[in-house]
Write a protein that holds these residues in place. Sequence first.
Motif, PDB file in Angstrom:
ATOM      1  N   GLN A  56       0.826  -1.212   0.000  1.00  0.00           N
ATOM      2  CA  GLN A  56       0.000   0.000   0.000  1.00  0.00           C
ATOM      3  C   GLN A  56       0.864   1.267   0.000  1.00  0.00           C
ATOM      4  OE1 GLN A  56      -3.433   0.123  -0.084  1.00  0.00           O
ATOM      5  NE2 GLN A  56      -3.391  -2.081  -0.367  1.00  0.00           N
ATOM      6  N   GLY A  57       2.183   1.113   0.118  1.00  0.00           N
ATOM      7  CA  GLY A  57       3.090   2.254   0.043  1.00  0.00           C
ATOM      8  C   GLY A  57       3.338   2.975   1.349  1.00  0.00           C
ATOM      9  N   ASP A  58       2.981   2.351   2.489  1.00  0.00           N
ATOM     10  CA  ASP A  58       3.190   3.002   3.784  1.00  0.00           C
ATOM     11  C   ASP A  58       3.536   1.932   4.809  1.00  0.00           C
ATOM     12  OD1 ASP A  58       3.187   4.527   6.097  1.00  0.00           O
ATOM     13  OD2 ASP A  58       1.301   5.554   5.627  1.00  0.00           O
ATOM     14  N   ASP A  59       4.778   1.938   5.278  1.00  0.00           N
ATOM     15  CA  ASP A  59       5.216   0.903   6.217  1.00  0.00           C
ATOM     16  C   ASP A  59       5.027   1.285   7.680  1.00  0.00           C
ATOM     17  OD1 ASP A  59       7.230   2.798   6.578  1.00  0.00           O
ATOM     18  OD2 ASP A  59       8.880   1.456   6.046  1.00  0.00           O
ATOM     19  N   ARG A  60       4.409   2.435   7.964  1.00  0.00           N
ATOM     20  CA  ARG A  60       4.242   2.882   9.355  1.00  0.00           C
ATOM     21  C   ARG A  60       3.166   2.069  10.075  1.00  0.00           C
ATOM     22  NH1 ARG A  60       2.064   8.116   9.393  1.00  0.00           N
ATOM     23  NH2 ARG A  60       1.239   7.552   7.357  1.00  0.00           N
ATOM     24  N   VAL A  61       3.458   1.738  11.341  1.00  0.00           N
ATOM     25  CA  VAL A  61       2.514   0.991  12.171  1.00  0.00           C
ATOM     26  C   VAL A  61       2.573   1.503  13.605  1.00  0.00           C
ATOM     27  CG1 VAL A  61       2.561  -1.146  10.813  1.00  0.00           C
ATOM     28  CG2 VAL A  61       4.200  -0.836  12.646  1.00  0.00           C
ATOM     29  N   THR A  62       1.502   1.238  14.327  1.00  0.00           N
ATOM     30  CA  THR A  62       1.472   1.517  15.761  1.00  0.00           C
ATOM     31  C   THR A  62       1.053   0.241  16.468  1.00  0.00           C
ATOM     32  OG1 THR A  62       0.859   3.830  15.393  1.00  0.00           O
ATOM     33  CG2 THR A  62       0.452   2.930  17.589  1.00  0.00           C
ATOM     34  N   ALA A  63       1.869  -0.179  17.414  1.00  0.00           N
ATOM     35  CA  ALA A  63       1.544  -1.342  18.236  1.00  0.00           C
ATOM     36  C   ALA A  63       0.926  -0.825  19.527  1.00  0.00           C
ATOM     37  CB  ALA A  63       2.809  -2.137  18.540  1.00  0.00           C
ATOM     38  N   ARG A  64      -0.206  -1.411  19.923  1.00  0.00           N
ATOM     39  CA  ARG A  64      -0.882  -1.009  21.159  1.00  0.00           C
ATOM     40  C   ARG A  64      -1.125  -2.223  22.035  1.00  0.00           C
ATOM     41  NH1 ARG A  64      -2.245   4.181  20.205  1.00  0.00           N
ATOM     42  NH2 ARG A  64      -3.060   4.701  18.162  1.00  0.00           N
ATOM     43  N   CYS A  65      -1.034  -1.995  23.332  1.00  0.00           N
ATOM     44  CA  CYS A  65      -1.348  -3.016  24.322  1.00  0.00           C
ATOM     45  C   CYS A  65      -2.229  -2.368  25.376  1.00  0.00           C
ATOM     46  CB  CYS A  65      -0.072  -3.555  24.974  1.00  0.00           C
ATOM     47  SG  CYS A  65      -0.377  -4.743  26.299  1.00  0.00           S
ATOM     48  N   ALA A  66      -3.313  -3.037  25.719  1.00  0.00           N
ATOM     49  CA  ALA A  66      -4.200  -2.564  26.783  1.00  0.00           C
ATOM     50  C   ALA A  66      -4.340  -3.675  27.814  1.00  0.00           C
ATOM     51  CB  ALA A  66      -5.569  -2.188  26.215  1.00  0.00           C
ATOM     52  N   LEU A  67      -4.247  -3.300  29.072  1.00  0.00           N
ATOM     53  CA  LEU A  67      -4.379  -4.231  30.187  1.00  0.00           C
ATOM     54  C   LEU A  67      -5.572  -3.817  31.032  1.00  0.00           C
ATOM     55  CD1 LEU A  67      -0.635  -4.208  31.317  1.00  0.00           C
ATOM     56  CD2 LEU A  67      -1.771  -6.004  30.005  1.00  0.00           C
ATOM     57  N   LEU A  68      -6.302  -4.795  31.527  1.00  0.00           N
ATOM     58  CA  LEU A  68      -7.429  -4.552  32.417  1.00  0.00           C
ATOM     59  C   LEU A  68      -7.245  -5.415  33.652  1.00  0.00           C
ATOM     60  CD1 LEU A  68     -10.270  -3.478  33.171  1.00  0.00           C
ATOM     61  CD2 LEU A  68     -11.206  -5.355  31.792  1.00  0.00           C
ATOM     62  N   LEU A  69      -7.093  -4.755  34.803  1.00  0.00           N
ATOM     63  CA  LEU A  69      -7.012  -5.442  36.090  1.00  0.00           C
ATOM     64  C   LEU A  69      -8.383  -5.375  36.733  1.00  0.00           C
ATOM     65  CD1 LEU A  69      -5.515  -6.642  38.612  1.00  0.00           C
ATOM     66  CD2 LEU A  69      -5.157  -4.276  39.315  1.00  0.00           C
ATOM     67  N   LEU A  70      -8.924  -6.528  37.055  1.00  0.00           N
ATOM     68  CA  LEU A  70     -10.194  -6.612  37.768  1.00  0.00           C
ATOM     69  C   LEU A  70      -9.931  -7.288  39.100  1.00  0.00           C
ATOM     70  CD1 LEU A  70     -12.456  -7.796  34.813  1.00  0.00           C
ATOM     71  CD2 LEU A  70     -12.448  -5.536  35.882  1.00  0.00           C
ATOM     72  N   GLY A  71     -10.218  -6.568  40.177  1.00  0.00           N
ATOM     73  CA  GLY A  71     -10.019  -7.121  41.512  1.00  0.00           C
ATOM     74  C   GLY A  71     -11.187  -6.739  42.380  1.00  0.00           C
ATOM     75  N   PRO A  72     -11.146  -7.139  43.611  1.00  0.00           N
ATOM     76  CA  PRO A  72     -12.254  -6.811  44.509  1.00  0.00           C
ATOM     77  C   PRO A  72     -12.488  -5.297  44.557  1.00  0.00           C
ATOM     78  CG  PRO A  72     -10.714  -8.330  45.560  1.00  0.00           C
ATOM     79  CD  PRO A  72     -10.090  -7.874  44.271  1.00  0.00           C
TER      80      PRO A  72
END
Length: 193
Positions: free
Chosen positions: A108-124
Amino acid sequence: MTKAAPESNPLQGVALVTGNLGKLAEARRLCGADLEAVEMDLPEIQSLDLIAVLRAKGEEASRRLAGPLIVEETGLELAAMAGFPGPLVKWMLGAVGAEGIARAAIAQGDDRVTARCALLLLGPGREVVAVGETRGRVVLPPRGDRGFGWDPIFVPDGEDRTYAQLRAAEKDLLSHRGHAWRALLRELEQPES
């Protein structure tokens, strides 16, 4: 002379919901706790909204597992494809592999990327969301033999090596997952309101 008691890690006793040994190893290094891994086949809603996918996974995991837990969702957003596949990267990786993902962006002519990570902590009585991102580019051919998933095609900004060519400590400093885990730990250091 008495030694001070070691500070307890706020994540001791928390289960990380994953069957991915690479994610588990990185999480243990990044949080400094011997997290227990619980493998669960969780349904994933088909959405490009990383947080919506994360929350749906968290709700289902908390229905099945007693006690505090963490779920993770990761996405790879190709600039050439307006952010696709995002959190659907697991499916694209399974269909065309890391090399196919890089080929799609480069074609597609564009090698740019963004890597994302999301964490969800569920506790009492507690819910904490933490997000990390790393911008970079994809490369061909894939390079390196460390890591997992699309690590051999992802070069973070400021680097000339892929995630798969970096030593674990180097990757931890730069990676989207590293940023997310550090954000989660910072949030946990804040007093609950």
